[in-house]
Design a protein around this motif. Structure first.
Motif, PDB file in Angstrom:
ATOM      1  N   GLU A  38      31.605 -38.996 -59.257  1.00 46.98           N
ATOM      2  CA  GLU A  38      31.632 -38.686 -57.834  1.00 46.98           C
ATOM      3  C   GLU A  38      30.260 -38.226 -57.364  1.00 46.98           C
ATOM      4  OE1 GLU A  38      34.165 -35.879 -54.877  1.00 46.98           O
ATOM      5  OE2 GLU A  38      34.952 -36.075 -56.924  1.00 46.98           O
ATOM      6  N   ARG A  39      29.640 -37.434 -58.196  1.00 49.67           N
ATOM      7  CA  ARG A  39      28.293 -36.948 -57.878  1.00 49.67           C
ATOM      8  C   ARG A  39      27.351 -38.124 -57.644  1.00 49.67           C
ATOM      9  NH1 ARG A  39      25.159 -36.851 -62.221  1.00 49.67           N
ATOM     10  NH2 ARG A  39      23.329 -37.661 -61.190  1.00 49.67           N
ATOM     11  N   LYS A  40      27.413 -39.101 -58.534  1.00 52.53           N
ATOM     12  CA  LYS A  40      26.541 -40.269 -58.403  1.00 52.53           C
ATOM     13  C   LYS A  40      26.790 -40.998 -57.100  1.00 52.53           C
ATOM     14  CE  LYS A  40      25.880 -41.366 -63.259  1.00 52.53           C
ATOM     15  NZ  LYS A  40      25.947 -42.414 -64.283  1.00 52.53           N
ATOM     16  N   LYS A  41      28.060 -41.106 -56.765  1.00 51.43           N
ATOM     17  CA  LYS A  41      28.426 -41.826 -55.547  1.00 51.43           C
ATOM     18  C   LYS A  41      27.786 -41.167 -54.325  1.00 51.43           C
ATOM     19  CE  LYS A  41      32.326 -41.714 -53.057  1.00 51.43           C
ATOM     20  NZ  LYS A  41      33.756 -41.316 -53.053  1.00 51.43           N
ATOM     21  N   TRP A  42      27.981 -39.868 -54.175  1.00 50.27           N
ATOM     22  CA  TRP A  42      27.428 -39.163 -53.015  1.00 50.27           C
ATOM     23  C   TRP A  42      25.915 -39.128 -53.058  1.00 50.27           C
ATOM     24  CZ3 TRP A  42      30.576 -39.362 -49.369  1.00 50.27           C
ATOM     25  CH2 TRP A  42      31.959 -39.122 -49.550  1.00 50.27           C
ATOM     26  N   GLN A  43      25.402 -39.006 -54.251  1.00 48.43           N
ATOM     27  CA  GLN A  43      23.950 -38.956 -54.365  1.00 48.43           C
ATOM     28  C   GLN A  43      23.322 -40.264 -53.919  1.00 48.43           C
ATOM     29  OE1 GLN A  43      22.329 -37.083 -57.873  1.00 48.43           O
ATOM     30  NE2 GLN A  43      20.626 -38.540 -57.904  1.00 48.43           N
ATOM     31  N   SER A  44      23.903 -41.394 -54.330  1.00 55.08           N
ATOM     32  CA  SER A  44      23.267 -42.652 -53.935  1.00 55.08           C
ATOM     33  C   SER A  44      23.445 -42.907 -52.445  1.00 55.08           C
ATOM     34  CB  SER A  44      23.774 -43.821 -54.787  1.00 55.08           C
ATOM     35  OG  SER A  44      25.141 -43.990 -54.583  1.00 55.08           O
ATOM     36  N   GLU A  45      24.560 -42.429 -51.878  1.00 54.23           N
ATOM     37  CA  GLU A  45      24.700 -42.553 -50.421  1.00 54.23           C
ATOM     38  C   GLU A  45      23.641 -41.745 -49.708  1.00 54.23           C
ATOM     39  OE1 GLU A  45      28.209 -42.403 -48.142  1.00 54.23           O
ATOM     40  OE2 GLU A  45      29.466 -43.267 -49.732  1.00 54.23           O
ATOM     41  N   PHE A  46      23.459 -40.560 -50.194  1.00 54.08           N
ATOM     42  CA  PHE A  46      22.449 -39.682 -49.596  1.00 54.08           C
ATOM     43  C   PHE A  46      21.062 -40.314 -49.692  1.00 54.08           C
ATOM     44  CE2 PHE A  46      19.087 -36.593 -50.300  1.00 54.08           C
ATOM     45  CZ  PHE A  46      19.190 -35.797 -49.187  1.00 54.08           C
ATOM     46  N   GLU A  47      20.756 -40.818 -50.874  1.00 53.11           N
ATOM     47  CA  GLU A  47      19.416 -41.352 -51.097  1.00 53.11           C
ATOM     48  C   GLU A  47      19.151 -42.599 -50.268  1.00 53.11           C
ATOM     49  OE1 GLU A  47      18.920 -41.770 -55.305  1.00 53.11           O
ATOM     50  OE2 GLU A  47      18.734 -39.600 -55.602  1.00 53.11           O
TER      51      GLU A  47
END
Length: 423
Positions: A38-47
């Motif tokens: 989940e962290r990866k998902k939100w992180q890539s959206e943010f980035e």
RNA sequence: GGAGAGUUGUCCGAGUGGUUGAAGGAGCACGCCUGGAAAGUGUGUAUACUCGUAAGGGUAUCGAGGGUUCGAAUCCCUCACUCUCCGCCA
């Protein structure tokens, strides 16, 4: 702290090894992976959004330089739109990162393959015994009686000044402390350890680095006005000397030793083996700490065991070495050997040292790394052990060496103590 | 405790709102030069996360945390630490 990447790659192994510890992981391991996804998902959206903001901002700068204000204004609106999406994503990202950290901090270190399964101290493995138990004469005393008889330690006075568990050493008793500390330090320095004299209070980051925080704050004395903890062992400040450092491969192994007083609240252990010096709130200890190449850490652990063993032999105390079972091992350790000395008058084995390999559990928290020959960053392994904790050594020395004339100290202490006999 | 000045990469040090992950130097690594070394010279030299088989890309990081702005090492606020002076003091 375990590494998420490692857990991901060794999912079943992690669960199996936690079971050896008798640790009920209750789905934590799977949750860690899910949270990391989940962290990866939100992180890539943010980035992705941030990348757009950054590149558009750059364009705006160029347009302004070319005096194309209208176009710039248009892009400005565009950026604002992108940015409006960020707060909710950032909130989610921060929340999931916190949850992930909370979960992973609950996981103890993975036991080494040689750690026996088991729940209680009865399941610990006897590695070897050494020395011979003395046969005491009729009418021999436990150490608290001897301490009183020869006016070495005053427990009542400690009570008056501070509280129970804070003994006052006096005269030859005080000198014996000093002699032992000096002897232990010299012994360690001779073996290539560098002596440190660290602060006896540490801040939160330091207590976190070696694993005292979170969760074990109840075991430490705390000074709220300054936000400082009294150290429960020299391990805490000394290992943290290298926190956030990238060391040279050539500098390994890093060998450090330190004498410090140790402060332990020992909450929840009232009434259990607290007589005399068996369990106190403040005591003196000399510690050895190593930071080493991961490939060599188990070799080093055995070296440290021998090092401590020889020290005990030189004191001519009967001892035994135990390999702790999974259930009895500390939270942060992969493999621990406990050293116990036999205290004859009490007819008890007393723990005087604990030598452990933490592998990367502590160094992952502290980010103590080196660059290997391939130029890759690696966490070093940390190890430590007591050499030795004084009170129980003193207890055994007094009890085992009592003769009609007094206490006959081992030869090796003569130059440090200045005499062979306490009378 | 009061007043002031600072905190930039391994180190020193420049930078005062736009292509700056960051000039310059030192150090370090590799190469050239050398009989060998020094000197000289050329090239390279952050970390974490993330996407990618890779090449390579993205995001973050200039004491920490917040804020202003389309854009912050640079402006504002809070905190920590260091230094100088004053006070107190082992």
């Amino acid at each position: 702290m375990l590494q998420v990447a490692f857990i991901r790659q060794h999912l079943q192994e992690v669960k199996d090894r936690l079971a050896v510890r008798n640790f009920k992981e209750d789905g934590i391991v799977d949750r860690v992976i899910a949270l990391d996804d989940e962290r990866k998902k939100w992180q890539s959206e943010f980035e992705e959004i941030q990348a757009k903001v950054n590149s558009t901002s750059k364009e705006i700068g160029q347009l302004i330089a070319k005096k194309e204000a209208e176009l710039a204004e248009k892009l400005r609106v565009e950026v604002a739109e992108h940015k409006s999406q960020l707060p909710s994503i950032t909130d989610k990202l921060i929340a999931v990162e916190k949850n992930l950290l909370d979960e992973i901090l609950k996981l103890p270190n993975l036991p080494h393959s040689s750690v026996p399964a088991g729940k209680t101290p009865e399941d610990n493995q006897l590695v070897r015994e050494g020395g011979t138990k003395p046969t005491l004469p009729e009418g021999s005393f436990p150490h608290w009686e001897l301490a009183k008889k020869y006016d070495l330690i005053n427990f009542d006075l400690g009570n008056k000044l501070t509280g129970s568990g804070f003994p006052v050493y006096k005269g030859k008793g005080a000198k014996l402390q000093r002699a032992l500390i000096q002897y232990f330090l010299d012994y360690n320095i001779n073996a290539g350890y560098t002596e440190y004299l660290p602060p006896h209070m540490v801040n939160e980051a330091t207590a976190y680095g070696t694993g005292q925080l979170p969760d074990k704050e109840g075991q430490m004395y705390y000074v709220p006005i300054d936000g400082l903890y009294l150290i429960p062992t020299a391990e805490v400040p000394v290992t943290n000397i290298y926190r956030d450092e990238i060391v040279k491969e050539n500098d390994l192994p890093i060998k450090m030793t330190a004498y410090t007083p140790c402060f332990r609240r020992e909450a929840g252990s009232y009434g259990k083996d607290v007589r005399g010096l068996n369990r106190v709130h403040q005591f003196d200890k000399v510690e050895i700490i190593q930071l080493v190449d991961p490939a060599k850490s188990y070799e080093v652990l055995e070296e440290m065991v021998i090092h401590v063993e020889k020290l005990l032999q030189s004191l001519q105390l009967p001892y035994r070495i135990l390999r702790l079972c999974g259930g009895d091992m500390g939270f942060t350790s992969s493999l621990t050997y406990d050293f116990e000395v036999y205290s004859a008058a009490q007819d008890k084995w007393l723990e005087v040292s604990s030598v452990s390999n933490f592998e990367t559990f502590q160094t992952n928290r502290m980010k103590i790394r080196y660059k290997d020959s391939n130029g890759k960053m690696q966490l070093v392994h940390s190890l430590n052990g007591s050499s030795l904790a004084l009170p129980r050594i003193v207890a055994a020395l007094l009890e085992n060496n009592q003769v009609a004339e007094g206490i006959l100290l081992p030869e090796v202490l003569k130059t440090y103590f200045g005499a062979k006999l306490i009378s």
